[in-house]
Write an enzyme that holds these catalytic residues in place. Structure first.
Site, mmCIF file in Angstrom:
data_model
loop_
_atom_site.group_PDB
_atom_site.id
_atom_site.type_symbol
_atom_site.label_atom_id
_atom_site.label_comp_id
_atom_site.label_asym_id
_atom_site.label_seq_id
_atom_site.Cartn_x
_atom_site.Cartn_y
_atom_site.Cartn_z
ATOM 1 N N HIS A 74 -6.927 -8.604 -2.807
ATOM 2 C CA HIS A 74 -8.558 -7.957 -2.536
ATOM 3 C C HIS A 74 -8.349 -6.521 -2.822
ATOM 4 O O HIS A 74 -7.408 -5.770 -2.625
ATOM 5 C CB HIS A 74 -8.829 -8.090 -1.021
ATOM 6 C CG HIS A 74 -7.923 -7.639 0.102
ATOM 7 N ND1 HIS A 74 -6.637 -8.350 0.422
ATOM 8 C CD2 HIS A 74 -7.847 -6.578 0.728
ATOM 9 C CE1 HIS A 74 -6.078 -7.691 1.280
ATOM 10 N NE2 HIS A 74 -6.783 -6.363 1.437
ATOM 11 N N ARG A 115 -2.470 -12.372 3.112
ATOM 12 C CA ARG A 115 -3.855 -12.042 2.737
ATOM 13 C C ARG A 115 -3.911 -12.166 1.364
ATOM 14 O O ARG A 115 -3.248 -12.039 0.586
ATOM 15 C CB ARG A 115 -3.987 -10.503 3.143
ATOM 16 C CG ARG A 115 -4.134 -10.139 4.269
ATOM 17 C CD ARG A 115 -5.273 -10.415 5.185
ATOM 18 N NE ARG A 115 -6.530 -10.843 4.566
ATOM 19 C CZ ARG A 115 -7.558 -10.141 4.226
ATOM 20 N NH1 ARG A 115 -7.336 -8.618 4.426
ATOM 21 N NH2 ARG A 115 -8.463 -10.351 3.500
ATOM 22 N N TYR A 151 0.925 -1.178 -0.053
ATOM 23 C CA TYR A 151 -0.054 0.005 0.206
ATOM 24 C C TYR A 151 0.759 1.442 0.114
ATOM 25 O O TYR A 151 1.980 1.286 0.629
ATOM 26 C CB TYR A 151 -1.061 0.258 1.275
ATOM 27 C CG TYR A 151 -1.919 -1.073 1.358
ATOM 28 C CD1 TYR A 151 -3.119 -0.750 0.631
ATOM 29 C CD2 TYR A 151 -1.852 -2.047 1.915
ATOM 30 C CE1 TYR A 151 -4.319 -1.621 0.687
ATOM 31 C CE2 TYR A 151 -2.779 -3.153 1.864
ATOM 32 C CZ TYR A 151 -3.957 -2.843 1.244
ATOM 33 O OH TYR A 151 -4.953 -3.993 1.320
ATOM 34 N N HIS A 193 -10.526 -2.909 -1.082
ATOM 35 C CA HIS A 193 -11.407 -2.376 -0.196
ATOM 36 C C HIS A 193 -12.381 -1.517 -0.862
ATOM 37 O O HIS A 193 -12.001 -0.885 -1.528
ATOM 38 C CB HIS A 193 -10.440 -1.602 0.788
ATOM 39 C CG HIS A 193 -9.693 -2.329 1.591
ATOM 40 N ND1 HIS A 193 -9.718 -2.891 2.657
ATOM 41 C CD2 HIS A 193 -8.136 -2.754 1.466
ATOM 42 C CE1 HIS A 193 -8.619 -3.514 3.186
ATOM 43 N NE2 HIS A 193 -7.746 -3.552 2.222
#
Length: 254
Positions: free
Chosen positions: A170, A167, A118, A172
C-alpha cells in the site's frame, strides 16, 4: 472530546459549501479486530460544531514550494544508483464532494520500499533498507485536479496486530484540498492483491464499494514501454462518495 463537523453553507460564510463527513458509510471507530482502535476510539457521543472561517478558506500552496524531483520517488533519494523494485507510475484526479476538480491541492505520499520496510527508525522489520529509496514525495494538483508521481511498488510486511498477519502492499496519502475541512489521509492498495481481503484494517469497512475505492487499477493504456506499469487512483474529499479516511477514523482519538 470528539468533534463531528456539521454542514457549512455558502449563505453562512460566503464561500463554497463543505459537507460533513457521512459517518454511516465508514466503519465504526471501535473495531476490536483492529487492535489499536480499542484504545483510540471515542467513548462518548460526538459533539457537532461549525467549522471556523480558517478551516474552509485555506491552505494555499504554490509550485515554488516544491522541488523538481519531489514527485519522482525513483530519483529524489538516489545516492549511488537507482532503487530496487518494480517501477510504476501512479496518477489520478482529486475531486470534491460534488465531483468538481480540486486544483492546487497538496498530495503527499509515503510508503515502504520493495522489501516492505519503511525508512523509519522504529521500523525493525528484517527487510533491508534500500540506500537509494527514501519512500516519500509530494505534488500539487493542476487546474483539472490531476496528480502524478513515479515510484517503486512497495512490498507487503508483517505486523503485530495478531499472529502472522501481513499488511497488503500500500501507499499512504495525505491530501490538503482548498479547505482544511477537506483534509484526507488514506491508503491505496493494488488491484489483484490477495492480502487485501485478509487485512483486519480493510475488514473494518462495511461498504464493499468503499473498499473498491481504495484499490488502484491497472491503467494499461498508459504503461511506459520497457519502463513502468501505470495505476489509476482517484480520490474524493468529503461527502457520501468520499474516499475512506482510513488512517484516522473521524472522531477517533490518536
Amino acid at each position: 472530546m470528539s468533534v463531528d463537523n456539521t454542514l457549512i453553507t455558502p449563505q453562512t460564510v460566503g464561500f463554497g459549501p463543505v459537507t460533513r463527513r457521512v459517518s454511516e458509510v465508514h466503519p465504526p471507530a471501535y473495531t476490536p479486530g483492529y487492535k489499536t482502535s480499542v484504545l483510540r476510539s471515542p467513548k462518548n457521543a460526538l459533539i457537532s460544531t461549525a467549522p471556523t472561517l480558517s478551516e474552509i478558506t485555506g491552505p494555499v500552496f504554490g509550485e515554488n514550494e516544491l522541488g523538481e524531483l519531489d514527485n519522482d520517488l525513483i530519483l529524489n533519494y538516489s545516492k549511488s544508483g537507482l532503487p530496487i523494485g518494480e517501477r510504476m507510475v501512479i496518477h489520478g484526479y482529486v475531486r470534491d464532494e460534488f465531483g468538481n476538480p480540486v486544483s492546487g491541492a497538496l498530495v503527499e505520499a509515503w510508503q515502504a520500499n520493495a522489501g516492505g520496510r519503511y525508512r523509519h527508525k522504529k521500523d525493525q522489520y528484517l527487510a533491508p533498507i534500500d540506500p537509494n529509496f527514501g519512500g516519500c514525495g509530494r505534488m500539487i494538483t493542476d487546474s483539472n485536479g490531476y496528480y502524478m508521481f513515479r515510484t517503486i511498488k512497495p512490498g507487503p510486511y508483517p505486523w503485530k496486530n495478531r499472529h502472522n498477519e501481513w499488511r497488503p502492499a500500500h501507499i499512504h496519502f495525505s491530501i490538503n484540498g482548498d479547505a482544511w475541512a477537506q483534509r484526507l489521509i488514506t491508503q491505496m492498495y493494488f488491484e489483484g492483491d490477495p492480502l487485501i481481503d485478509r487485512c483486519p484494517i480493510v475488514a473494518t469497512i462495511p461498504n464493499r464499494d468503499q473498499v473498491q475505492g481504495l484499490i488502484a487499477r491497472e491503467d494499461v493504456a498508459n504503461f511506459i514501454g520497457m519502463d513502468s506499469r501505470t495505476y489509476r487512483f482517484d480520490m474524493t474529499l468529503r461527502g457520501r462518495a468520499a474516499t475512506f479516511f482510513e488512517d484516522h477514523i473521524p472522531g477517533a482519538r490518536r
